[in-house]
Design a protein around this motif. Structure first.
Motif, PDB file in Angstrom:
ATOM      1  N   VAL A 128     -15.550   3.872   5.628  1.00 53.60           N
ATOM      2  CA  VAL A 128     -15.449   2.632   6.402  1.00 53.60           C
ATOM      3  C   VAL A 128     -13.983   2.201   6.478  1.00 53.60           C
ATOM      4  CG1 VAL A 128     -16.113   0.198   6.494  1.00 53.60           C
ATOM      5  CG2 VAL A 128     -17.763   1.911   5.764  1.00 53.60           C
ATOM      6  N   LEU A 129     -13.534   1.885   7.677  1.00 56.15           N
ATOM      7  CA  LEU A 129     -12.170   1.418   7.974  1.00 56.15           C
ATOM      8  C   LEU A 129     -11.113   2.502   7.815  1.00 56.15           C
ATOM      9  CD1 LEU A 129     -12.170  -2.120   6.287  1.00 56.15           C
ATOM     10  CD2 LEU A 129     -12.779  -1.517   8.627  1.00 56.15           C
ATOM     11  N   GLU A 130     -11.509   3.767   7.625  1.00 55.81           N
ATOM     12  CA  GLU A 130     -10.496   4.804   7.526  1.00 55.81           C
ATOM     13  C   GLU A 130      -9.763   4.923   8.860  1.00 55.81           C
ATOM     14  OE1 GLU A 130     -11.983   8.520   6.160  1.00 55.81           O
ATOM     15  OE2 GLU A 130     -12.364   7.837   4.118  1.00 55.81           O
ATOM     16  N   GLY A 131      -8.429   5.095   8.738  1.00 55.37           N
ATOM     17  CA  GLY A 131      -7.585   5.175   9.914  1.00 55.37           C
ATOM     18  C   GLY A 131      -7.168   3.813  10.457  1.00 55.37           C
ATOM     19  N   MET A 132      -7.718   2.743   9.920  1.00 56.33           N
ATOM     20  CA  MET A 132      -7.390   1.396  10.416  1.00 56.33           C
ATOM     21  C   MET A 132      -6.098   0.908   9.759  1.00 56.33           C
ATOM     22  SD  MET A 132      -9.726   0.697  12.573  1.00 56.33           S
ATOM     23  CE  MET A 132      -9.498  -1.064  12.777  1.00 56.33           C
ATOM     24  N   PRO A 133      -5.277   0.159  10.504  1.00 55.90           N
ATOM     25  CA  PRO A 133      -4.035  -0.379   9.917  1.00 55.90           C
ATOM     26  C   PRO A 133      -4.330  -1.623   9.084  1.00 55.90           C
ATOM     27  CG  PRO A 133      -4.191  -1.003  12.228  1.00 55.90           C
ATOM     28  CD  PRO A 133      -5.367  -0.110  11.956  1.00 55.90           C
ATOM     29  N   MET A 134      -3.773  -1.722   7.901  1.00 60.17           N
ATOM     30  CA  MET A 134      -3.977  -2.867   7.013  1.00 60.17           C
ATOM     31  C   MET A 134      -2.655  -3.540   6.648  1.00 60.17           C
ATOM     32  SD  MET A 134      -7.168  -3.190   6.449  1.00 60.17           S
ATOM     33  CE  MET A 134      -8.568  -2.236   7.055  1.00 60.17           C
ATOM     34  N   ARG A 135      -1.604  -3.213   7.389  1.00 57.26           N
ATOM     35  CA  ARG A 135      -0.269  -3.688   7.010  1.00 57.26           C
ATOM     36  C   ARG A 135      -0.190  -5.220   7.005  1.00 57.26           C
ATOM     37  NH1 ARG A 135       4.082  -1.056   6.028  1.00 57.26           N
ATOM     38  NH2 ARG A 135       6.130  -2.090   6.069  1.00 57.26           N
ATOM     39  N   SER A 136      -0.929  -5.888   7.878  1.00 54.67           N
ATOM     40  CA  SER A 136      -0.822  -7.346   7.990  1.00 54.67           C
ATOM     41  C   SER A 136      -1.779  -8.087   7.059  1.00 54.67           C
ATOM     42  CB  SER A 136      -1.088  -7.781   9.440  1.00 54.67           C
ATOM     43  OG  SER A 136      -2.403  -7.392   9.828  1.00 54.67           O
ATOM     44  N   THR A 137      -2.592  -7.338   6.303  1.00 59.33           N
ATOM     45  CA  THR A 137      -3.549  -8.015   5.421  1.00 59.33           C
ATOM     46  C   THR A 137      -2.850  -8.467   4.142  1.00 59.33           C
ATOM     47  OG1 THR A 137      -4.213  -5.940   4.399  1.00 59.33           O
ATOM     48  CG2 THR A 137      -5.470  -6.679   6.327  1.00 59.33           C
ATOM     49  N   ALA A 138      -3.397  -9.544   3.552  1.00 58.99           N
ATOM     50  CA  ALA A 138      -2.790 -10.099   2.338  1.00 58.99           C
ATOM     51  C   ALA A 138      -2.883  -9.123   1.172  1.00 58.99           C
ATOM     52  CB  ALA A 138      -3.462 -11.424   1.973  1.00 58.99           C
ATOM     53  N   TRP A 139      -4.038  -8.412   1.057  1.00 64.82           N
ATOM     54  CA  TRP A 139      -4.191  -7.543  -0.098  1.00 64.82           C
ATOM     55  C   TRP A 139      -3.203  -6.389  -0.060  1.00 64.82           C
ATOM     56  CZ3 TRP A 139      -5.391  -2.381   0.342  1.00 64.82           C
ATOM     57  CH2 TRP A 139      -6.022  -1.950   1.517  1.00 64.82           C
ATOM     58  N   PHE A 140      -2.883  -5.892   1.147  1.00 68.67           N
ATOM     59  CA  PHE A 140      -1.926  -4.788   1.236  1.00 68.67           C
ATOM     60  C   PHE A 140      -0.513  -5.293   0.964  1.00 68.67           C
ATOM     61  CE2 PHE A 140       1.138  -2.196   3.561  1.00 68.67           C
ATOM     62  CZ  PHE A 140       0.856  -0.937   3.043  1.00 68.67           C
ATOM     63  N   GLU A 141      -0.114  -6.385   1.622  1.00 64.94           N
ATOM     64  CA  GLU A 141       1.250  -6.879   1.449  1.00 64.94           C
ATOM     65  C   GLU A 141       1.512  -7.283   0.009  1.00 64.94           C
ATOM     66  OE1 GLU A 141       1.648 -10.075   4.204  1.00 64.94           O
ATOM     67  OE2 GLU A 141       1.906  -8.775   5.954  1.00 64.94           O
ATOM     68  N   ARG A 142       0.551  -7.997  -0.615  1.00 61.86           N
ATOM     69  CA  ARG A 142       0.758  -8.430  -1.995  1.00 61.86           C
ATOM     70  C   ARG A 142       0.584  -7.275  -2.973  1.00 61.86           C
ATOM     71  NH1 ARG A 142      -0.295 -13.999  -2.323  1.00 61.86           N
ATOM     72  NH2 ARG A 142       0.072 -13.820  -4.572  1.00 61.86           N
ATOM     73  N   GLY A 143      -0.301  -6.313  -2.637  1.00 60.24           N
ATOM     74  CA  GLY A 143      -0.526  -5.176  -3.511  1.00 60.24           C
ATOM     75  C   GLY A 143       0.667  -4.253  -3.597  1.00 60.24           C
ATOM     76  N   LEU A 144       1.537  -4.217  -2.595  1.00 60.20           N
ATOM     77  CA  LEU A 144       2.743  -3.397  -2.662  1.00 60.20           C
ATOM     78  C   LEU A 144       3.644  -3.841  -3.808  1.00 60.20           C
ATOM     79  CD1 LEU A 144       3.659  -3.127   1.134  1.00 60.20           C
ATOM     80  CD2 LEU A 144       2.817  -1.274  -0.329  1.00 60.20           C
ATOM     81  N   ALA A 145       3.617  -5.168  -4.130  1.00 62.37           N
ATOM     82  CA  ALA A 145       4.513  -5.702  -5.149  1.00 62.37           C
ATOM     83  C   ALA A 145       3.900  -5.710  -6.537  1.00 62.37           C
ATOM     84  CB  ALA A 145       4.936  -7.127  -4.765  1.00 62.37           C
ATOM     85  N   GLY A 146       2.565  -5.681  -6.638  1.00 63.45           N
ATOM     86  CA  GLY A 146       1.933  -5.718  -7.946  1.00 63.45           C
ATOM     87  C   GLY A 146       0.462  -6.063  -7.835  1.00 63.45           C
ATOM     88  N   SER A 147      -0.171  -6.386  -8.947  1.00 66.58           N
ATOM     89  CA  SER A 147      -1.596  -6.722  -8.956  1.00 66.58           C
ATOM     90  C   SER A 147      -1.836  -7.988  -8.142  1.00 66.58           C
ATOM     91  CB  SER A 147      -2.088  -6.918 -10.385  1.00 66.58           C
ATOM     92  OG  SER A 147      -1.912  -5.719 -11.131  1.00 66.58           O
ATOM     93  N   TYR A 148      -2.972  -8.030  -7.432  1.00 62.01           N
ATOM     94  CA  TYR A 148      -3.262  -9.158  -6.549  1.00 62.01           C
ATOM     95  C   TYR A 148      -4.752  -9.467  -6.591  1.00 62.01           C
ATOM     96  CZ  TYR A 148      -4.426 -11.524  -2.183  1.00 62.01           C
ATOM     97  OH  TYR A 148      -4.930 -12.387  -1.243  1.00 62.01           O
ATOM     98  N   VAL A 149      -5.088 -10.765  -6.652  1.00 60.19           N
ATOM     99  CA  VAL A 149      -6.461 -11.256  -6.531  1.00 60.19           C
ATOM    100  C   VAL A 149      -6.472 -12.291  -5.413  1.00 60.19           C
ATOM    101  CG1 VAL A 149      -8.395 -12.403  -7.656  1.00 60.19           C
ATOM    102  CG2 VAL A 149      -6.927 -10.865  -8.972  1.00 60.19           C
ATOM    103  N   GLY A 150      -7.315 -12.088  -4.417  1.00 60.03           N
ATOM    104  CA  GLY A 150      -7.361 -12.995  -3.280  1.00 60.03           C
ATOM    105  C   GLY A 150      -8.494 -14.004  -3.359  1.00 60.03           C
ATOM    106  N   ASP A 151      -8.567 -14.885  -2.362  1.00 56.83           N
ATOM    107  CA  ASP A 151      -9.612 -15.903  -2.304  1.00 56.83           C
ATOM    108  C   ASP A 151     -10.856 -15.315  -1.642  1.00 56.83           C
ATOM    109  OD1 ASP A 151     -10.786 -18.296  -2.708  1.00 56.83           O
ATOM    110  OD2 ASP A 151      -9.282 -19.487  -1.661  1.00 56.83           O
TER     111      ASP A 151
END
Length: 549
Positions: A128-151
């Protein structure tokens, strides 16, 4: 036996009667002490319930916080797993199988996926969602810098257009590094929010009262889980208090509420608040039963005390009522008198003192009435004389018009006002040729026509010599010109000299401008008067125009 006790109660000293009444007050104090005990018990019960609710909220917050930390540890462990460290980018199929095994083994994750550094999903559960861009999502942007838990949010991307319930999830994400520590991408997961419902139900299955509720709210106090989903569980003020204190209690409406902020790694807030509630009525059920018994006993004792106090008060008040009735008759019947009353020592002395006071008051009242009548006559005469003197001071003795002093005090600006200045032409020659008696008669006749030509709202005055001024209220320049010209014509027709010639006048008119002092407006009217004199007399000139009437 003391002599006082052998006398009728009505003749006791007042202090003895008060002593008996005090005994009844003591009964009331006893009831008050009972009420105080009830209040104290209520406060103690509420504090116990608050402590229990706070403990439950704290335990629940700790369990949920540990659960979130467990999800992060699972993602971190998976990202560092040596057997698959080299397959993140080279073998998406291998990564997908591992992710599917984790999802099927826990039933906690709604979706797990790996996105490379560009944000493209290379491997995901069930593809599911393979090949889809996630660059603008919060989990991807915050996950690049470290551990992330969203709302929490609704994962509509997982169900597409299918008519099924949209799962509520929250994101967790960790960075994925290769053996050299270089960033390969982000491993993210959507955790089923229903996982929290299991923790809540387990907590409620303990010995908590059936009316206790547990909610998880956002930072603004709205519910993320529970029967009141998306509604305001605690006020925004209470939510801010929760974040500042970490945990505490509040009362809103009929509910007792306790809250505890969920903490993550190193004490950082996860943005959620655990709220436990219980109806105030349930918390006070036993105390309310005790209160009912105490109130019932108190009511019975109060009725008994009331009956006793009523009988006693009636005996105490009987002579006072008799005194009051006689005093009322004195107020309406001047012939009525106050008799001597027997009873308690204080009542007898009061009766004697009132008789003496009434005798003195009668004498003083007679003197007061005589003095008031004399003062009223004097005041009336003085007011009449004062009005006469003021009228004389404000009036021109010769013409009967108001004088200049009165005009300058009484004239007030209002919108649409005009000043009219009038001067008798060649008046000096009238005095010189016919004498001052004729001149005075001319002034009187001109003044009479000026007075007739003004309305009740206008103000006419003699400024001195042969000059008159009129304040015209509520008129414009053209209307003022017409009134002035009519006045000029009436004077020319009506006022005659002994030789038969007509007396003429010149007039100047100026509009009174807003915020303009009176003397400035008078000055502009005088300028127009002089212009009328210079252009031939027996005419009207208006400020702002070249034509004379």
């Amino acid at each position: 036996m003391p002599k006082t006790l052998t006398r009728p109660f009505s003749s006791w000293p007042l202090r003895g009667q008060i002593a008996l009444m005090t005994s009844l007050v003591g009964l009331a104090v006893a009831l008050a002490i009972g009420a105080g005990a009830v209040i104290t018990s209520r406060a103690h019960s509420i504090n116990l319930v608050r402590a229990d609710l706070t403990a439950v909220a704290g335990v629940m917050a700790d369990r949920v916080g540990r659960g979130v930390e467990q999800r992060l540890r699972e993602m971190t462990f998976l990202s560092e797993l040596e057997p698959i460290r080299g397959n993140w980018e080279r073998s998406p199929a291998t990564i997908r199988r591992v992710l599917d095994l984790l999802q099927d083994g826990t039933h906690i994750y709604a979706w797990i996926g790996f996105a490379d550094r560009s944000g493209k999903v290379l491997a995901a559960t069930d593809a599911v969602l393979e090949g889809m861009p996630m660059r603008s999502t919060a989990w991807f942007e915050r996950g690049l810098a470290g551990s992330y838990v969203g709302d929490v949010y609704e994962a509509r991307s997982l169900v597409g257009n299918n008519q099924v319930a949209v799962p509520q999830v929250f994101d967790v994400a960790v960075p994925v590094l290769d053996a050299e520590g270089e960033l390969l991408g982000v491993l993210g997961a959507q955790v089923n929010w229903s996982w929290f419902a299991g923790l809540r139900d387990a907590a409620l299955a303990t010995d908590l009262h059936a009316s206790t509720s547990i909610y998880i709210t956002r930072r603004d106090g709205t519910a993320l889980l529970g029967a009141l989903l998306d509604t305001q569980i605690i006020s925004r003020e209470a939510a801010e208090q929760a974040y500042s204190k970490g945990r505490g209690t509040t009362e809103e409406g009929d509910l007792l509420k306790a809250f505890s902020v969920m903490r993550g790694r190193e004490g950082a807030s996860l943005g959620w608040i655990i709220v436990t509630t219980q109806p105030r009525a349930i918390a006070l059920a036993q105390v309310n039963q005790m209160t009912f018994v105490i109130v019932l006993i108190g009511c019975v004792m109060a009725i008994v005390a009331l009956l006793a106090a009523g009988a006693l008060a009636n005996r105490l008040a009987r002579p006072l009522r008799a005194l009051t009735a006689e005093a009322d008759r004195i107020g309406t019947d001047r012939g009525a008198t106050l008799g001597l009353h027997k009873g308690s020592e204080e009542i007898a002395r009061l009766s004697f003192a009132l008789r003496a006071l009434l005798a003195r008051l009668g004498h003083e009242e007679k003197l007061r009435m005589e003095t008031a009548e004399e003062l009223n006559r004097t005041t009336t005469q003085f007011a009449s004389q004062l009005r006469s003197l003021k009228d004389l001071a404000d009036t021109d003795a010769l013409t009967g018009l108001r004088n200049r002093r009165f005009f300058e005090e009484a004239a007030h600006y209002q919108k649409g006002a005009a000043i009219l200045a009038l001067d008798i032409d060649h008046f000096k020659s009238v005095n010189d040729r016919f004498g001052h008696l004729v001149g005075d008669e001319v002034l009187k006749q001109v003044a009479a026509i000026v007075a007739l030509g003004t309305r009740a709202t206008d103000l006419a005055a003699r400024f001195g010599g042969e000059e008159f001024v009129v304040l015209l209220r509520g008129v414009g320049p053209q209307r003022a010109r017409m009134l002035a010209n009519r006045m000029r014509v009436d004077i020319e027709r009506a006022v005659k000299l002994p030789d038969g010639r007509s007396v003429t006048v010149s007039l100047g008119v100026a509009a009174w401008q807003e915020n303009e002092p009176l003397d400035i407006a008078l000055g502009r009217a005088d300028i127009e008067l002089y212009r009328a004199k210079e252009t031939g007399r027996n005419r009207v000139c208006v400020a702002g125009t070249e034509r004379a009437a």
